[in-house]
Write a protein that holds these residues in place. Structure first.
Motif, PDB file in Angstrom:
ATOM      1  N   LEU A   7      39.223  61.988  62.668  1.00  0.00           N
ATOM      2  CA  LEU A   7      40.274  61.036  63.041  1.00  0.00           C
ATOM      3  C   LEU A   7      40.380  61.038  64.560  1.00  0.00           C
ATOM      4  N   GLY A   8      40.220  59.876  65.162  1.00  0.00           N
ATOM      5  CA  GLY A   8      40.130  59.802  66.630  1.00  0.00           C
ATOM      6  C   GLY A   8      38.678  59.894  67.052  1.00  0.00           C
ATOM      7  N   SER A   9      37.805  59.281  66.232  1.00  0.00           N
ATOM      8  CA  SER A   9      36.350  59.449  66.439  1.00  0.00           C
ATOM      9  C   SER A   9      35.834  58.738  67.682  1.00  0.00           C
ATOM     10  N   THR A  10      36.618  57.791  68.220  1.00  0.00           N
ATOM     11  CA  THR A  10      36.111  56.996  69.351  1.00  0.00           C
ATOM     12  C   THR A  10      36.488  57.574  70.714  1.00  0.00           C
ATOM     13  N   GLY A  11      37.287  58.640  70.736  1.00  0.00           N
ATOM     14  CA  GLY A  11      37.755  59.191  72.008  1.00  0.00           C
ATOM     15  C   GLY A  11      36.818  60.258  72.564  1.00  0.00           C
ATOM     16  N   SER A  12      37.297  60.924  73.592  1.00  0.00           N
ATOM     17  CA  SER A  12      36.489  61.936  74.281  1.00  0.00           C
ATOM     18  C   SER A  12      36.097  63.079  73.326  1.00  0.00           C
ATOM     19  N   VAL A  13      37.077  63.643  72.624  1.00  0.00           N
ATOM     20  CA  VAL A  13      36.754  64.731  71.681  1.00  0.00           C
ATOM     21  C   VAL A  13      35.962  64.184  70.497  1.00  0.00           C
ATOM     22  N   GLY A  14      36.434  63.042  69.954  1.00  0.00           N
ATOM     23  CA  GLY A  14      35.790  62.473  68.766  1.00  0.00           C
ATOM     24  C   GLY A  14      34.313  62.183  68.981  1.00  0.00           C
ATOM     25  N   ALA A  35      40.295  55.626  63.839  1.00  0.00           N
ATOM     26  CA  ALA A  35      40.660  55.320  65.224  1.00  0.00           C
ATOM     27  C   ALA A  35      41.883  54.420  65.177  1.00  0.00           C
ATOM     28  N   SER A  36      42.357  54.007  66.358  1.00  0.00           N
ATOM     29  CA  SER A  36      43.565  53.175  66.339  1.00  0.00           C
ATOM     30  C   SER A  36      43.221  51.725  65.998  1.00  0.00           C
ATOM     31  N   LYS A  37      41.979  51.303  66.346  1.00  0.00           N
ATOM     32  CA  LYS A  37      41.645  49.866  66.198  1.00  0.00           C
ATOM     33  C   LYS A  37      40.147  49.701  65.913  1.00  0.00           C
ATOM     34  N   PRO A  38      39.744  48.524  65.461  1.00  0.00           N
ATOM     35  CA  PRO A  38      38.320  48.318  65.161  1.00  0.00           C
ATOM     36  C   PRO A  38      37.517  47.951  66.406  1.00  0.00           C
ATOM     37  N   ILE A  56      41.982  52.739  60.238  1.00  0.00           N
ATOM     38  CA  ILE A  56      42.441  52.195  61.523  1.00  0.00           C
ATOM     39  C   ILE A  56      43.942  51.957  61.429  1.00  0.00           C
ATOM     40  N   GLU A  57      44.619  52.174  62.543  1.00  0.00           N
ATOM     41  CA  GLU A  57      46.072  51.950  62.476  1.00  0.00           C
ATOM     42  C   GLU A  57      46.406  50.457  62.588  1.00  0.00           C
ATOM     43  N   ASN A  58      45.639  49.755  63.419  1.00  0.00           N
ATOM     44  CA  ASN A  58      45.929  48.330  63.646  1.00  0.00           C
ATOM     45  C   ASN A  58      44.671  47.492  63.498  1.00  0.00           C
ATOM     46  N   THR A 113      41.834  71.056  64.776  1.00  0.00           N
ATOM     47  CA  THR A 113      42.552  70.064  65.579  1.00  0.00           C
ATOM     48  C   THR A 113      42.435  70.295  67.075  1.00  0.00           C
ATOM     49  N   ALA A 114      42.363  69.140  67.779  1.00  0.00           N
ATOM     50  CA  ALA A 114      42.480  69.144  69.239  1.00  0.00           C
ATOM     51  C   ALA A 114      43.851  68.597  69.617  1.00  0.00           C
ATOM     52  N   ASN A 115      44.552  68.024  68.628  1.00  0.00           N
ATOM     53  CA  ASN A 115      45.786  67.281  68.893  1.00  0.00           C
ATOM     54  C   ASN A 115      46.986  68.221  69.032  1.00  0.00           C
ATOM     55  N   LYS A 116      47.162  68.729  70.255  1.00  0.00           N
ATOM     56  CA  LYS A 116      48.230  69.698  70.495  1.00  0.00           C
ATOM     57  C   LYS A 116      49.610  69.099  70.287  1.00  0.00           C
ATOM     58  N   GLU A 117      49.736  67.773  70.578  1.00  0.00           N
ATOM     59  CA  GLU A 117      51.059  67.141  70.484  1.00  0.00           C
ATOM     60  C   GLU A 117      51.632  67.285  69.065  1.00  0.00           C
ATOM     61  N   ALA A 118      50.764  67.140  68.048  1.00  0.00           N
ATOM     62  CA  ALA A 118      51.246  67.239  66.657  1.00  0.00           C
ATOM     63  C   ALA A 118      51.744  68.657  66.357  1.00  0.00           C
ATOM     64  N   ILE A 136      40.592  73.498  68.368  1.00  0.00           N
ATOM     65  CA  ILE A 136      39.473  72.924  69.138  1.00  0.00           C
ATOM     66  C   ILE A 136      39.757  72.979  70.637  1.00  0.00           C
ATOM     67  N   ASP A 137      41.021  72.897  71.017  1.00  0.00           N
ATOM     68  CA  ASP A 137      41.378  73.069  72.433  1.00  0.00           C
ATOM     69  C   ASP A 137      40.647  74.315  72.929  1.00  0.00           C
ATOM     70  N   SER A 138      39.979  74.221  74.080  1.00  0.00           N
ATOM     71  CA  SER A 138      39.066  75.311  74.469  1.00  0.00           C
ATOM     72  C   SER A 138      39.788  76.654  74.628  1.00  0.00           C
ATOM     73  N   MET A 191      37.674  64.180  80.292  1.00  0.00           N
ATOM     74  CA  MET A 191      38.540  64.090  79.105  1.00  0.00           C
ATOM     75  C   MET A 191      39.173  62.706  79.035  1.00  0.00           C
ATOM     76  N   GLY A 192      39.911  62.454  77.965  1.00  0.00           N
ATOM     77  CA  GLY A 192      40.670  61.210  77.838  1.00  0.00           C
ATOM     78  C   GLY A 192      41.730  61.132  78.938  1.00  0.00           C
ATOM     79  N   LYS A 193      42.287  59.910  79.122  1.00  0.00           N
ATOM     80  CA  LYS A 193      43.199  59.690  80.257  1.00  0.00           C
ATOM     81  C   LYS A 193      44.500  60.490  80.150  1.00  0.00           C
TER      82      LYS A 193
HETATM   83  N1  LIG Z   1      39.249  65.382  75.855  1.00  0.00           N
HETATM   84  C1  LIG Z   1      39.205  66.691  75.883  1.00  0.00           C
HETATM   85  O1  LIG Z   1      38.263  67.278  76.446  1.00  0.00           O
HETATM   86  C2  LIG Z   1      40.285  67.505  75.219  1.00  0.00           C
HETATM   87  C3  LIG Z   1      40.285  68.892  75.373  1.00  0.00           C
HETATM   88  C4  LIG Z   1      41.261  69.629  74.714  1.00  0.00           C
HETATM   89  C5  LIG Z   1      42.216  68.995  73.943  1.00  0.00           C
HETATM   90  N2  LIG Z   1      42.212  67.639  73.836  1.00  0.00           N
HETATM   91  C6  LIG Z   1      43.226  66.985  73.014  1.00  0.00           C
HETATM   92  O2  LIG Z   1      42.555  66.207  72.044  1.00  0.00           O
HETATM   93  C7  LIG Z   1      43.309  65.040  71.720  1.00  0.00           C
HETATM   94  C8  LIG Z   1      42.406  63.836  71.961  1.00  0.00           C
HETATM   95  O3  LIG Z   1      42.128  63.757  73.352  1.00  0.00           O
HETATM   96  P1  LIG Z   1      40.994  62.800  73.941  1.00  0.00           P
HETATM   97  O4  LIG Z   1      40.883  63.172  75.359  1.00  0.00           O
HETATM   98  O5  LIG Z   1      39.793  62.832  73.076  1.00  0.00           O
HETATM   99  O6  LIG Z   1      41.729  61.381  73.815  1.00  0.00           O
HETATM  100  P2  LIG Z   1      41.108  59.912  73.972  1.00  0.00           P
HETATM  101  O7  LIG Z   1      39.780  59.959  74.634  1.00  0.00           O
HETATM  102  O8  LIG Z   1      42.161  59.082  74.576  1.00  0.00           O
HETATM  103  O9  LIG Z   1      40.867  59.464  72.454  1.00  0.00           O
HETATM  104  C9  LIG Z   1      41.948  59.269  71.592  1.00  0.00           C
HETATM  105  C10 LIG Z   1      41.458  58.934  70.208  1.00  0.00           C
HETATM  106  O10 LIG Z   1      42.598  58.799  69.359  1.00  0.00           O
HETATM  107  C11 LIG Z   1      42.480  57.560  68.661  1.00  0.00           C
HETATM  108  N3  LIG Z   1      43.804  57.094  68.288  1.00  0.00           N
HETATM  109  C12 LIG Z   1      44.832  56.765  69.104  1.00  0.00           C
HETATM  110  N4  LIG Z   1      45.881  56.374  68.369  1.00  0.00           N
HETATM  111  C13 LIG Z   1      45.505  56.472  67.074  1.00  0.00           C
HETATM  112  C14 LIG Z   1      46.147  56.197  65.861  1.00  0.00           C
HETATM  113  N5  LIG Z   1      47.383  55.745  65.814  1.00  0.00           N
HETATM  114  N6  LIG Z   1      45.468  56.428  64.708  1.00  0.00           N
HETATM  115  C15 LIG Z   1      44.188  56.888  64.729  1.00  0.00           C
HETATM  116  N7  LIG Z   1      43.530  57.146  65.862  1.00  0.00           N
HETATM  117  C16 LIG Z   1      44.177  56.935  67.022  1.00  0.00           C
HETATM  118  C17 LIG Z   1      41.779  56.632  69.639  1.00  0.00           C
HETATM  119  O11 LIG Z   1      41.267  55.474  68.970  1.00  0.00           O
HETATM  120  P3  LIG Z   1      40.976  54.108  69.795  1.00  0.00           P
HETATM  121  O12 LIG Z   1      39.758  54.355  70.619  1.00  0.00           O
HETATM  122  O13 LIG Z   1      40.771  53.080  68.739  1.00  0.00           O
HETATM  123  O14 LIG Z   1      42.205  53.842  70.625  1.00  0.00           O
HETATM  124  C18 LIG Z   1      40.690  57.597  70.122  1.00  0.00           C
HETATM  125  O15 LIG Z   1      39.694  57.717  69.154  1.00  0.00           O
HETATM  126  C19 LIG Z   1      44.549  65.075  72.616  1.00  0.00           C
HETATM  127  O16 LIG Z   1      45.604  65.637  71.908  1.00  0.00           O
HETATM  128  C20 LIG Z   1      44.139  66.011  73.755  1.00  0.00           C
HETATM  129  O17 LIG Z   1      45.240  66.683  74.335  1.00  0.00           O
HETATM  130  C21 LIG Z   1      41.262  66.881  74.456  1.00  0.00           C
END
Ligand SMILES: NC(=O)c1ccc[n+]([C@@H]2O[C@H](COP(=O)([O-])OP(=O)(O)OC[C@H]3O[C@@H](n4cnc5c(N)ncnc54)[C@H](OP(=O)(O)O)[C@@H]3O)[C@@H](O)[C@H]2O)c1
Length: 376
Positions: A7-14, A35-38, A56-58, A113-118, A136-138, A191-193
């Motif tokens: 879940l979140g496959s399109t982002g930096s971690v995904g 992911a959030s969108k297609p 997808i959420e939207n 999980t990498a999603n610390k907020e949850a 997953i957080d390092s 990383m993600g923004k």
């Molecule tokens: N990046 C890192 O190296 C790193 C390291 C440690 C921890 N983390 C943690 O890992 C998490 C992800 O970080 P990231 O940097 O990978 O973020 P990111 O690059 O912004 O990617 C976010 C991902 O979440 C998806 N998403 C957003 N809203 C969603 C929803 N409502 N339903 C399903 N998917 C949704 C996005 O999909 P869309 O592309 O469709 O918007 C995207 O695939 C964060 O909690 C961050 O703190 C990241």
């Protein structure tokens, strides 16, 4: 074959999870992408991995997918309860990760999980369930690898390292004019923004302290933060006899991701091995709480518990979004988070719906506070 969902496959971690899958096609099968969108990225991932399920959420997926069932909208997330996968990886950014994390924990799924907020927002609500999570957080992966189910009583403290972010050596006065580009330019990690901005304010390390408290069921008094600009040591555990065991590697998220997927085994990733003869020095500094007050505010919110960790998380999410839209300045993130945390009203959170309602309330409240700082 290890069957996973991402879940979140399109982002930096995904996308780094999927890199690991590509290198281990004979060992891992992706059954679920979300992911959030297609987006184009998601559609090409569906084509490449041919998952049984997509979330997808939207939006909508107009393409006819023969073998894939598509779930749309957060109300549909209950489908996760019925999936029998070996591992669910949550790589969603921000509080949107709460609902799927909750559903997966409640249905006793194996989660990485990498999603610390949850974790921070679910906090006390899911206490007792976090032992089913592989971090997953390092930094948390580092601690997880060192502790590896040894008794917590033997631990004097755990130490989370922080690179210090892009502004470690910038004087406080200069923070008021930093650009978005400078803020996102992390010296060690790509990383993600959202997390990049959080790393620049150092609130990310405060989030990680709260995350560690819940994941390892360890009191705040036993969690320390140290600035380590080289980002070679990711976490350390000091035992009561004075022994310190540290986890070291070059900064590469694919290491903790791979460890989470194959735990307790280890697999070859690439040739990114540490060359000790090239490591000139490893430095350690105390955090500068005057320049980075949100680190202290976050740790205090964790200790106060109740509504505070969630308030902190949502106020920061609102402020970071406004900053990334160019509507506020870097130091306004500090002001908004501090004002919201200091003025939040108490709220009774007894279940996940209360939590989600409270998050909506904090979002609106934070936006109203942000107006003072020219966000509208
Ligand atoms: N990046 C890192 O190296 C790193 C390291 C440690 C921890 N983390 C943690 O890992 C998490 C992800 O970080 P990231 O940097 O990978 O973020 P990111 O690059 O912004 O990617 C976010 C991902 O979440 C998806 N998403 C957003 N809203 C969603 C929803 N409502 N339903 C399903 N998917 C949704 C996005 O999909 P869309 O592309 O469709 O918007 C995207 O695939 C964060 O909690 C961050 O703190 C990241």
């Amino acid at each position: 074959m290890i069957e996973i969902g991402v879940l979140g496959s399109t982002g930096s971690v995904g996308t780094q999870v999927l890199d690991i899958v590509r290198k281990n096609k004979d060992k891992i099968k992706v059954k679920l992408l979300g992911a959030s969108k297609p987006s184009e990225t998601l559609l090409s991932q569906i084509e490449e991995f041919n998952p049984d399920y997509v979330y997808i959420e939207n939006g909508n997926i107009s393409k006819n997918l023969k073998n894939t069932q598509v779930f749309i909208g957060k109300e549909s997330l209950d489908f996760l309860k019925d999936l029998k996968l070996d591992l669910f990886i949550i790589a969603i950014a921000g509080v949107k990760g709460i609902r799927p994390t909750y559903i997966l924990l409640e249905s006793n799924k194996k989660v990485a999980t990498a999603n610390k907020e949850a974790i921070i927002c679910l906090g006390e609500l899911e206490k007792g369930k976090y032992k089913n999570i592989i971090p997953i957080d390092s930094e948390h992966s580092a601690i997880f690898q060192v502790i590896d189910r040894r008794p917590l009583d033997d631990i004097r403290r755990i130490v989370l390292t922080a690179s210090g972010g892009p502004f470690l050596n910038l004087p406080l006065e200069e923070l008021k004019n930093v650009s978005i580009q400078q803020t996102l330019n992390h010296p060690r990690w790509s990383m993600g923004k959202k997390i990049s901005v959080d790393s620049a304010t150092l609130i990310n390390k405060g989030f990680e302290v709260i995350e560690a408290h819940y994941l390892f069921d360890i009191p705040y008094e036993k969690i320390d933060v140290v600035i380590h600009p080289e980002s070679i040591i990711h976490g350390m555990v000091e035992y009561i006899d004075g022994t310190v065991i540290a986890n070291l590697s070059n900064p590469d998220m694919r290491i903790p991701i791979s460890y989470a997927i194959f735990y307790p085994e280890r697999k070859y990733i690439n040739n990114n091995y540490l060359d000790f003869t090239k490591l000139k020095s490893l430095n350690f500094l105390s955090p500068d709480y005057e320049k980075f007050p949100l680190l202290k505010v976050a740790i205090e919110c964790g200790k106060k518990a109740g509504v505070y960790p969630t308030t902190l998380t949502m106020a920061d999410e609102v402020a970071v979004n406004l900053y990334l839209q160019g509507k506020i300045k870097f130091l306004d993130i500090y002001k908004i988070v501090i004002e919201v945390v200091e003025s939040i009203k108490d709220y009774s959170i007894n279940n996940v719906q209360d939590l989600l309602d409270f998050i909506d309330y904090v979002e609106k409240y934070s936006l109203s506070v942000a107006k003072k700082y020219g966000s509208s």
